[in-house]
Structures are given as structure tokens and as C-alpha cells.
Scaffold this motif. Structure first.
Motif, PDB file in Angstrom:
ATOM      1  N   ALA A   1       0.834  -1.203   0.000  1.00 51.59           N
ATOM      2  CA  ALA A   1       0.000   0.000   0.000  1.00 51.59           C
ATOM      3  C   ALA A   1       0.869   1.254   0.000  1.00 51.59           C
ATOM      4  N   THR A   2       1.993   1.193   0.691  1.00 46.62           N
ATOM      5  CA  THR A   2       2.916   2.333   0.719  1.00 46.62           C
ATOM      6  C   THR A   2       3.541   2.560  -0.648  1.00 46.62           C
ATOM      7  N   VAL A   3       3.860   1.465  -1.342  1.00 46.58           N
ATOM      8  CA  VAL A   3       4.420   1.573  -2.699  1.00 46.58           C
ATOM      9  C   VAL A   3       3.428   2.286  -3.620  1.00 46.58           C
ATOM     10  N   VAL A   4       2.162   1.889  -3.533  1.00 46.38           N
ATOM     11  CA  VAL A   4       1.135   2.522  -4.367  1.00 46.38           C
ATOM     12  C   VAL A   4       0.957   3.981  -3.965  1.00 46.38           C
ATOM     13  N   ALA A   5       0.990   4.255  -2.668  1.00 44.76           N
ATOM     14  CA  ALA A   5       0.827   5.630  -2.183  1.00 44.76           C
ATOM     15  C   ALA A   5       1.922   6.538  -2.734  1.00 44.76           C
ATOM     16  N   GLU A   6       3.160   6.050  -2.737  1.00 47.14           N
ATOM     17  CA  GLU A   6       4.267   6.855  -3.253  1.00 47.14           C
ATOM     18  C   GLU A   6       4.103   7.106  -4.750  1.00 47.14           C
ATOM     19  N   LYS A   7       3.644   6.092  -5.462  1.00 48.31           N
ATOM     20  CA  LYS A   7       3.463   6.235  -6.905  1.00 48.31           C
ATOM     21  C   LYS A   7       2.374   7.247  -7.218  1.00 48.31           C
ATOM     22  N   ARG A   8       1.333   7.272  -6.411  1.00 46.99           N
ATOM     23  CA  ARG A   8       0.174   8.132  -6.690  1.00 46.99           C
ATOM     24  C   ARG A   8       0.185   9.421  -5.879  1.00 46.99           C
ATOM     25  N   ASP A   9       1.277   9.658  -5.165  1.00 40.92           N
ATOM     26  CA  ASP A   9       1.396  10.882  -4.369  1.00 40.92           C
ATOM     27  C   ASP A   9       0.208  11.031  -3.426  1.00 40.92           C
ATOM     28  N   ALA A  10      -0.098   9.937  -2.739  1.00 42.51           N
ATOM     29  CA  ALA A  10      -1.206   9.916  -1.785  1.00 42.51           C
ATOM     30  C   ALA A  10      -0.710   9.307  -0.479  1.00 42.51           C
ATOM     31  N   SER A  11      -1.536   9.389   0.561  1.00 43.77           N
ATOM     32  CA  SER A  11      -1.173   8.765   1.824  1.00 43.77           C
ATOM     33  C   SER A  11      -1.519   7.281   1.793  1.00 43.77           C
ATOM     34  N   THR A  12      -0.845   6.523   2.635  1.00 45.68           N
ATOM     35  CA  THR A  12      -1.156   5.091   2.724  1.00 45.68           C
ATOM     36  C   THR A  12      -2.592   4.882   3.181  1.00 45.68           C
ATOM     37  N   ALA A  13      -3.077   5.746   4.057  1.00 48.26           N
ATOM     38  CA  ALA A  13      -4.467   5.641   4.521  1.00 48.26           C
ATOM     39  C   ALA A  13      -5.439   5.825   3.364  1.00 48.26           C
ATOM     40  N   THR A  14      -5.119   6.756   2.464  1.00 47.92           N
ATOM     41  CA  THR A  14      -5.986   6.971   1.302  1.00 47.92           C
ATOM     42  C   THR A  14      -5.991   5.748   0.399  1.00 47.92           C
ATOM     43  N   VAL A  15      -4.824   5.153   0.179  1.00 44.22           N
ATOM     44  CA  VAL A  15      -4.743   3.952  -0.652  1.00 44.22           C
ATOM     45  C   VAL A  15      -5.551   2.822  -0.029  1.00 44.22           C
ATOM     46  N   ASN A  16      -5.448   2.659   1.281  1.00 41.70           N
ATOM     47  CA  ASN A  16      -6.223   1.615   1.957  1.00 41.70           C
ATOM     48  C   ASN A  16      -7.730   1.855   1.803  1.00 41.70           C
ATOM     49  N   THR A  17      -8.125   3.121   1.818  1.00 38.35           N
ATOM     50  CA  THR A  17      -9.538   3.446   1.594  1.00 38.35           C
ATOM     51  C   THR A  17      -9.947   3.083   0.175  1.00 38.35           C
ATOM     52  N   TRP A  18      -9.092   3.402  -0.793  1.00 41.47           N
ATOM     53  CA  TRP A  18      -9.382   3.029  -2.185  1.00 41.47           C
ATOM     54  C   TRP A  18      -9.509   1.511  -2.327  1.00 41.47           C
ATOM     55  N   LEU A  19      -8.627   0.769  -1.674  1.00 40.40           N
ATOM     56  CA  LEU A  19      -8.683  -0.695  -1.748  1.00 40.40           C
ATOM     57  C   LEU A  19      -9.980  -1.229  -1.152  1.00 40.40           C
ATOM     58  N   HIS A  20     -10.427  -0.597  -0.077  1.00 39.42           N
ATOM     59  CA  HIS A  20     -11.689  -0.997   0.548  1.00 39.42           C
ATOM     60  C   HIS A  20     -12.849  -0.747  -0.415  1.00 39.42           C
ATOM     61  N   HIS A  21     -12.824   0.400  -1.076  1.00 37.08           N
ATOM     62  CA  HIS A  21     -13.884   0.724  -2.028  1.00 37.08           C
ATOM     63  C   HIS A  21     -13.819  -0.191  -3.252  1.00 37.08           C
ATOM     64  N   ALA A  22     -12.597  -0.552  -3.679  1.00 39.97           N
ATOM     65  CA  ALA A  22     -12.445  -1.466  -4.813  1.00 39.97           C
ATOM     66  C   ALA A  22     -13.100  -2.806  -4.507  1.00 39.97           C
ATOM     67  N   LYS A  23     -12.913  -3.271  -3.293  1.00 40.42           N
ATOM     68  CA  LYS A  23     -13.533  -4.550  -2.905  1.00 40.42           C
ATOM     69  C   LYS A  23     -15.049  -4.432  -2.912  1.00 40.42           C
ATOM     70  N   LYS A  24     -15.580  -3.319  -2.392  1.00 36.44           N
ATOM     71  CA  LYS A  24     -17.031  -3.125  -2.363  1.00 36.44           C
ATOM     72  C   LYS A  24     -17.604  -3.060  -3.779  1.00 36.44           C
ATOM     73  N   GLU A  25     -16.810  -2.569  -4.731  1.00 36.78           N
ATOM     74  CA  GLU A  25     -17.272  -2.443  -6.114  1.00 36.78           C
ATOM     75  C   GLU A  25     -16.998  -3.718  -6.915  1.00 36.78           C
ATOM     76  N   GLY A  26     -16.464  -4.755  -6.259  1.00 35.99           N
ATOM     77  CA  GLY A  26     -16.173  -6.001  -6.965  1.00 35.99           C
ATOM     78  C   GLY A  26     -14.938  -5.935  -7.831  1.00 35.99           C
ATOM     79  N   LEU A  27     -14.006  -5.030  -7.505  1.00 42.13           N
ATOM     80  CA  LEU A  27     -12.809  -4.814  -8.316  1.00 42.13           C
ATOM     81  C   LEU A  27     -11.539  -5.228  -7.588  1.00 42.13           C
ATOM     82  N   ASP A  28     -11.659  -6.190  -6.682  1.00 45.66           N
ATOM     83  CA  ASP A  28     -10.475  -6.586  -5.923  1.00 45.66           C
ATOM     84  C   ASP A  28      -9.683  -7.684  -6.611  1.00 45.66           C
ATOM     85  N   ALA A  29     -10.046  -8.016  -7.873  1.00 46.57           N
ATOM     86  CA  ALA A  29      -9.322  -9.016  -8.670  1.00 46.57           C
ATOM     87  C   ALA A  29      -9.314 -10.374  -8.001  1.00 46.57           C
TER      88      ALA A  29
END
Length: 218
Positions: A176-204
């Protein structure tokens, strides 16, 4: 007790691959789509070392075996386009993973059977769009400003999930930290995005929908 429906799915016996020296073999999973019960979809998989599921490496759409010649219908581009292929493949992979055994009788390696292998980094945008179209076919980016905003949000969530999977597959201890650095976001924000991805059925993750497979006549 209600008996669960028997879906029209068949697994072939594993066949050794010519020239392979480590026990690799191929196996076919055949399904009859509920939306097109006159055809059968056959997907080719490889069992690496006889136990790890990889693929599919081929697909064939043909008339179902029990359809008489006079009832055959053309298998054209429109039919192939309309097949829920992503959902059918998920069902096929799960059926293979749980319905097949290694030559020693042990369950197959589910690491590749239950989760989608991450694509190369340069292929993530393309794969993210495929995921969104498969899971949210009602979302049309050309359907107006609101639809476009939702489309872009879903694409971002799918990309973040795939980037996270790629980092995890590469052995990163804090993907999550790797993704955060790539997207210039916080790790907490990335974790929130991952949570939303799962809710949308996009967790692969494979969440098969067996309703896309025809049920055997009672």
C-alpha cells in the motif's frame, strides 16, 4: 433440504504436454452458458508441475454436444461478444481448482486459482478497463458527466488494486505504501481506495457467479 442445482460444467483428464519435463499437463474445462445453451465454451488451462493452475491459454466456442444438427446456430462475432466470458472463466477456474487433484491426489495449488495474477505494469490500464466493463457493464463513460465521473472513479479503483497486487507479488513488505508513493497519496488513502475497490467487486479476486452457467435439466 433443497438440493443445489447441478450446473453444466465438465473437466477433462489432465494430459501431459509434449516436450515438458516437469510434469506440466493441459486440462480443459467445458461450460454451457445460461444465456446461450446451444453452445459450449471450452477453456484450456495448464497445470504447471501437475498442480499449479495457469491460463486460460485457449478458448473454443462450438455447438453443444447434445444439440442436433438441424438445431445448430452460427457462432459469430455477435454471439462471442455477448458471452459473459470473464464470469464464465471465473467459474471454470474455480471448478478446476476444486474439482481436480494432483497426480498424488492432493488439492491443486490455489494461489493462482483463487486470485488473478497481476498483469505487467504497462498493461494495468487496459486490464483495469476490462475489469470495470465486466463488473459494471451499465456504466457508460459516454453517458453524461455523472456517468463519466463514476467511470473514472471505478477505473482508478481497479488500477490501484492491480498496482497493489503487483507490488505484493513482487515481494514488497508494504504494498500500500508503494502505491501511495506512486500516486502521491497517503497510505491511509490507498487503503480506503482498496476498501472501495472490494465493495465495487474490483479486488481481482475470483468471486464466481454460477448463474451464468446453464443448469442440467432435472
Amino acid at each position: 433440504m433443497t438440493t443445489p442445482p447441478q450446473h453444466l460444467i465438465w473437466l477433462s483428464d489432465p494430459e501431459p504436454i509434449e516436450g515438458a519435463s516437469n510434469g506440466d499437463c493441459e486440462v480443459f474445462v467445458s461450460l454451457v452458458p445460461a444465456s446461450h445453451p446451444h453452445v459450449v465454451v471450452r477453456l484450456q488451462y495448464v497445470l504447471l508441475g501437475g498442480h499449479k493452475v495457469e491460463g486460460p491459454y485457449g478458448v473454443r466456442v462450438q455447438q453443444a454436444d447434445d444439440v442436433p444438427l438441424e438445431a445448430w446456430k452460427p457462432v459469430g462475432a455477435t454471439l462471442v461478444r455477448d458471452l459473459p466470458f470473464v464470469k464464465l472463466e471465473r467459474v471454470a477456474r474455480l471448478a478446476l481448482t476444486f474439482g481436480q487433484r494432483t497426480p498424488q491426489g492432493a488439492p491443486l495449488d490455489m494461489s493462482a486459482g483463487l486470485f488473478e495474477a497481476p498483469p505487467p505494469i504497462e498493461k494495468i490500464p487496459e486490464r483495469a478497463e476490462e475489469m470495470v466493463r465486466a463488473n459494471h457493464p451499465d456504466v457508460d463513460p459516454d453517458g453524461g458527466p455523472g456517468a463519466l465521473r463514476r467511470w473514472r472513479r471505478l477505473i482508478r479503483l481497479a488500477e490501484v488494486q492491480l498496482e497493489y497486487n503487483a507490488a505484493a507479488a513482487a515481494g514488497e513488505k508494504a504494498p500500500a505504501t508503494v502505491v501511495a508513493e506512486k500516486r502521491d497519496a497517503s497510505t491511509a488513502t490507498v487503503n480506503t481506495w482498496l476498501h472501495h475497490a472490494k465493495k465495487e467487486g474490483l479486488d481481482a479476486q475470483l468471486a464466481p457467479d454460477f448463474s451464468v452457467v446453464a443448469v442440467a435439466p432435472g
